[in-house]
Structures are given as C-alpha cells and as structure tokens.
Scaffold this motif. Sequence first.
Motif, PDB file in Angstrom:
ATOM      1  N   LEU A 138     -17.137  65.927  52.004  1.00 43.94           N
ATOM      2  CA  LEU A 138     -16.226  64.782  52.040  1.00 43.94           C
ATOM      3  C   LEU A 138     -15.078  65.011  51.057  1.00 43.94           C
ATOM      4  CD1 LEU A 138     -17.401  61.148  52.268  1.00 43.94           C
ATOM      5  CD2 LEU A 138     -15.527  61.683  50.766  1.00 43.94           C
ATOM      6  N   ASP A 177     -23.975  58.178  60.248  1.00 48.75           N
ATOM      7  CA  ASP A 177     -24.305  58.421  58.835  1.00 48.75           C
ATOM      8  C   ASP A 177     -23.077  58.907  58.073  1.00 48.75           C
ATOM      9  OD1 ASP A 177     -27.674  59.675  59.478  1.00 48.75           O
ATOM     10  OD2 ASP A 177     -26.931  57.668  58.968  1.00 48.75           O
ATOM     11  N   GLU A 178     -22.330  59.816  58.685  1.00 47.59           N
ATOM     12  CA  GLU A 178     -21.109  60.307  58.026  1.00 47.59           C
ATOM     13  C   GLU A 178     -20.119  59.155  57.855  1.00 47.59           C
ATOM     14  OE1 GLU A 178     -19.973  63.462  60.692  1.00 47.59           O
ATOM     15  OE2 GLU A 178     -21.068  64.977  59.546  1.00 47.59           O
ATOM     16  N   THR A 180     -20.757  55.861  57.579  1.00 44.72           N
ATOM     17  CA  THR A 180     -21.147  54.935  56.511  1.00 44.72           C
ATOM     18  C   THR A 180     -20.993  55.592  55.143  1.00 44.72           C
ATOM     19  OG1 THR A 180     -23.443  55.517  56.962  1.00 44.72           O
ATOM     20  CG2 THR A 180     -22.672  53.445  57.864  1.00 44.72           C
ATOM     21  N   ASN A 181     -21.208  56.907  55.053  1.00 48.62           N
ATOM     22  CA  ASN A 181     -20.983  57.615  53.796  1.00 48.62           C
ATOM     23  C   ASN A 181     -19.507  57.541  53.397  1.00 48.62           C
ATOM     24  OD1 ASN A 181     -21.430  59.233  51.563  1.00 48.62           O
ATOM     25  ND2 ASN A 181     -21.177  61.134  52.728  1.00 48.62           N
ATOM     26  N   CYS A 182     -18.621  57.814  54.354  1.00 45.34           N
ATOM     27  CA  CYS A 182     -17.179  57.724  54.085  1.00 45.34           C
ATOM     28  C   CYS A 182     -16.815  56.293  53.688  1.00 45.34           C
ATOM     29  CB  CYS A 182     -16.366  58.094  55.340  1.00 45.34           C
ATOM     30  SG  CYS A 182     -16.440  59.834  55.745  1.00 45.34           S
ATOM     31  N   ASP A 184     -18.678  54.017  52.210  1.00 45.50           N
ATOM     32  CA  ASP A 184     -19.101  53.704  50.843  1.00 45.50           C
ATOM     33  C   ASP A 184     -18.244  54.408  49.808  1.00 45.50           C
ATOM     34  OD1 ASP A 184     -22.549  53.781  51.974  1.00 45.50           O
ATOM     35  OD2 ASP A 184     -21.146  52.100  51.853  1.00 45.50           O
ATOM     36  N   GLN A 185     -17.921  55.685  50.040  1.00 46.12           N
ATOM     37  CA  GLN A 185     -17.080  56.423  49.084  1.00 46.12           C
ATOM     38  C   GLN A 185     -15.700  55.782  48.989  1.00 46.12           C
ATOM     39  OE1 GLN A 185     -17.810  59.148  47.266  1.00 46.12           O
ATOM     40  NE2 GLN A 185     -19.896  59.355  48.007  1.00 46.12           N
TER      41      GLN A 185
END
Lengths: 212, 313
Positions: A138, A177-178, A180-182, A184-185
């Motif tokens: 990321l 998943d990617e 939701t990760n992006c 949150d970051q």
Amino acid sequence: MRPFHCSAALLSRSDGSVRFKSGSSAVLCSVFGPIEVKIRDEKLDKATVEVVFKCASGQSTTTERLYERIVRETLEASILTALHPRTLIRITLQVLTDDGGILSTALNAAILALVDAGIPLRSLPAAVTCMMDREGVLFLDPTTVEVEGSQSSHVFVFDDAGEGTLANVSTGAFTMDEYTNCYDQCLSAAATLQSLFRSSIEGKVVREYGPI
Amino acid sequence: MAGPKDAAKAGSAVADQSAMDIDAPASAGFSLDPETFKKIHPAEYHRRFLSQGVRADGRTLKKFRKAQISLGSISTANGSAMVRIGDTTVICGVKAEVTEPKPEAPKSGFIVPNLDLPPLCSPQYRPGPPPELAQTISEFMDQVIKSCDLLDTQTLCIEAGHAVWVLYIDIVCLNHGGNVADAAMIALIAALKHTRLPKARFYDVESTVRVTDERTMPLDLKRTPIPVTFGVFDNTILIADPTSEEEPHLSTQITFVLDAETHDSLGVLKPGGTALARDVLVGACKSARERALVVAEALSAAISATTAGPGRP
C-alpha cells in the motif's frame, strides 16, 4: 504521505484562495461566494455550488468533468447551503503541477479556500489518495511514477464528524480486504490532515485577530 | 409482490390520513389524490412509501429491477447490445476502425467509450453539449476499462507502428428511467462480448490495411465488469437501483463495479453527497455481489441465445 504545504489569501479579488501543495502536486483554489446567481441556476432554499476544474495544460476533457462533479457533490454536503439561499458559491480549481493525487489535492485546496472565504461548513473534510501495487504493497499519496505500477488506486474523502465517507473513487482490481485496508489507512491519514488543517487555521486566526 | 397500483393505494391511504393530521383542522378535511401529491411534494411522497419499507414502484428497498439484455440489434456494428432495466433503455454499438498508433505505444490499440444522453431520453436534457451525467459516466467507464486491464490493447495491433484497431463504443440512452450508469455499463460489456473483428493485414508496399468481409475474431476480454448502483434517501435509507423519480431526491448514490468471474472489485464511485459509514459500504458491496452474479447469468444467457442460431436476430 508526502509533506504538504498550504498558503492562503493569495488572490486579492477572491473571497477566499488557497494554494495547496502535496509533494510536487499543487492546486490553486479560488472561492467567490455567496454571490449573485443566474435565475436559471437559482435554488430557493439553498446556495448553488458551482465548481470549475482547470487542468495544468491542454483542453478540458471528461476527466475534468468527473472531478468537477465529485468536488461539487462533496462540498454541497459540507457547506451549510441553507444559510445562503438564492446565491452562488463558485469554486475554481487550477492545477499548477500534477504529480499524482490531483483530485485529493484539489479537494483539500477547495476545503481550505472555503474556510478562508468564511463560508460556513458542517465539518472539515479531508481527502486522501492511496494505491496498491501489484505485490500488494500500500502506498499513501503516490506520485505519478508510483501510480504507473499500481494494481488499484483509491481516493477517499472523510468527514471529520466521524460520520464516514463523503466521497470515494476506486479503480483497478482489488479484493474487499484490500479495499477495507486502504479505507482504514486513509482514514487515519485523513485524521492527521484534519488536525493539521485545524492548527493552521487557528494559527491564522490568532495572527489576524489576536489570541482566541 | 405489491404492484404499483396497490402501492399507490396504500400511499394514498397514508397520504389521506396524514393530510388530515397536518395543520388543517378536522373540519377542513381536504385530501390529495396520489398523483397530485406526487407532483407537489415528491420527496414526501417517496418518504411515505419508504417508511412502510417499500418504494413507489412496489419494490422492497433492496430489490433490483430485472436487467434484460439482447445482443446484435445493430447489424452494421461490429458488436451491439440493448439493455433494459425497468424503463431505462440503452443501446450500445461497437465500431472498429483502423488508425495509427501513438508513437510512444506502437502496438497499442484504443478503446473509446462514450455515453450519450440525447433530449429524447428525458425532458431534463436539451439539445447542445453533452450533459454532465453523460460525461462523468463516460469518464468513469473509461477509467474502469483502463485500470482493470479489461482488454490488452496490444491484441488490437494490426502492424506495429502503422496500424491498430480503435474500438468506438457508443452508448445511447433511449429512455431514462433511472440508473443509466448500470444500464450503460452492462450494455458496454455485452456489446464487447458480442464484438467480432475481421481479419486484417497490413500491406507495406501500398501502406494500406485490407480486411476480410467476415467478422470472426472475438475480443480477448479478461474480465466481466458488472455495475451495481444504490441510492441513499434521507441520509440513512439505502435503496437499490433508483428510478428516475427517486433520483432527484437522493442524498447520495454509490456504484460498485464487480468482476463476475473472480471475487475482485473493479471500481467504486461515490461522487460526493452525504457521508456513509464503513459498515454500510461493506454491506452494500455484499448485496452488490449477489446482483452482479444475477446480471452475469442474464448476460451469459443472452450470449448463448445469440450464438445458438446464426440466422436468428
């Protein structure tokens, strides 16, 4: 994230103006409002928000139209338009240099320019760009060169009242998943941006009007 | 399932009751018929239905209209598709032409999607420059196609540095019944799957390209992007596939583009509007996945129907 810099009140005729620089991407935003509106565009109970997006060079294409729509609909949700019915708030964005993340740079410039113009806002949103490359790494706030190796690219605009996402443009191929990760970051990066906006606005108010 | 007339009666019953509760004393007792109420208080009209968990056209909140896809309506085009979602009708034609490639990418062809919203599809559009909705949907489709690598543009090469195919994808909305973005993108992918290119050969001596009369070469599409759009009413109520009556009163819209073959997402567009919480986004994406599979099935059925009989329309 790349180091960013903003300077305000650059243009003497505008009600508010800000130059926002994120790394090498720079956008100048000028706000006029509330000003007179054409009868055709007049809304009886709200201010009309108009956005003009000009790229650094070349003719305006559909890309600029999409950016205009996103900036306009995002800011319409943030500006307290009911306080200025039958008026126009015109936001003009001029790209000075484009090194990636131009939409989020432009949105941040517009938000700060609205504050500089004294237009009442519901909250102080912040925009962040991120990308995932082909190895699943990321990158926050990528440059143009980094974007070339991207598998997916995401722009998020977050509300600072904790209510969620005001705007989102995600393209490329990504799993949930990617995503939701992006999300949150970018949310934590936006929180940092918002606190820095606040302190820079407070600093400006203190300089102009004395201690709060 | 309640039809539109039953729902209208329910709405008018609710409207009558509430019309008597508002301001006017019992003795004044006026009531509005549903059609009038819809014209003068359209947002309130829809709100009355949504408070009962249905919508003005009788659907439940999460129900999508059926997507009807038919291929091959335009025989002169290399590929064509017509898509109907409720009242929304769009037609898409793919035309392949030969052009010179860009010097920096001598083997790459071009894909140029364009959505047109002509005055005939809706009273809100006048003759003149393309409306903003048409330009923004065209741009989003272009970004999705390019970033998800839908088609390797090098497969469109005829002769490196001299001749490549350019695919002009023209989508025209014939009737705007709401959610044109979904219909347009489904028509785009359907038409691309239907597209057949002729065999082409570049003759260096004459510097021309000759093509065969028959079109037999399909495109090598790597993905099947299916769009799914939701609207949000009154900042909180998520509805699927908004109609043209609901769209002006929505707080925000969100479009997910999902790949029907893998579990990947290929795009998300929320162009502003009121904020949505993280779990709402994730939940909507899950509902979108179910819809994408249904649409993909309809698309495969349409493709099989076309290839089943060469003489049939």
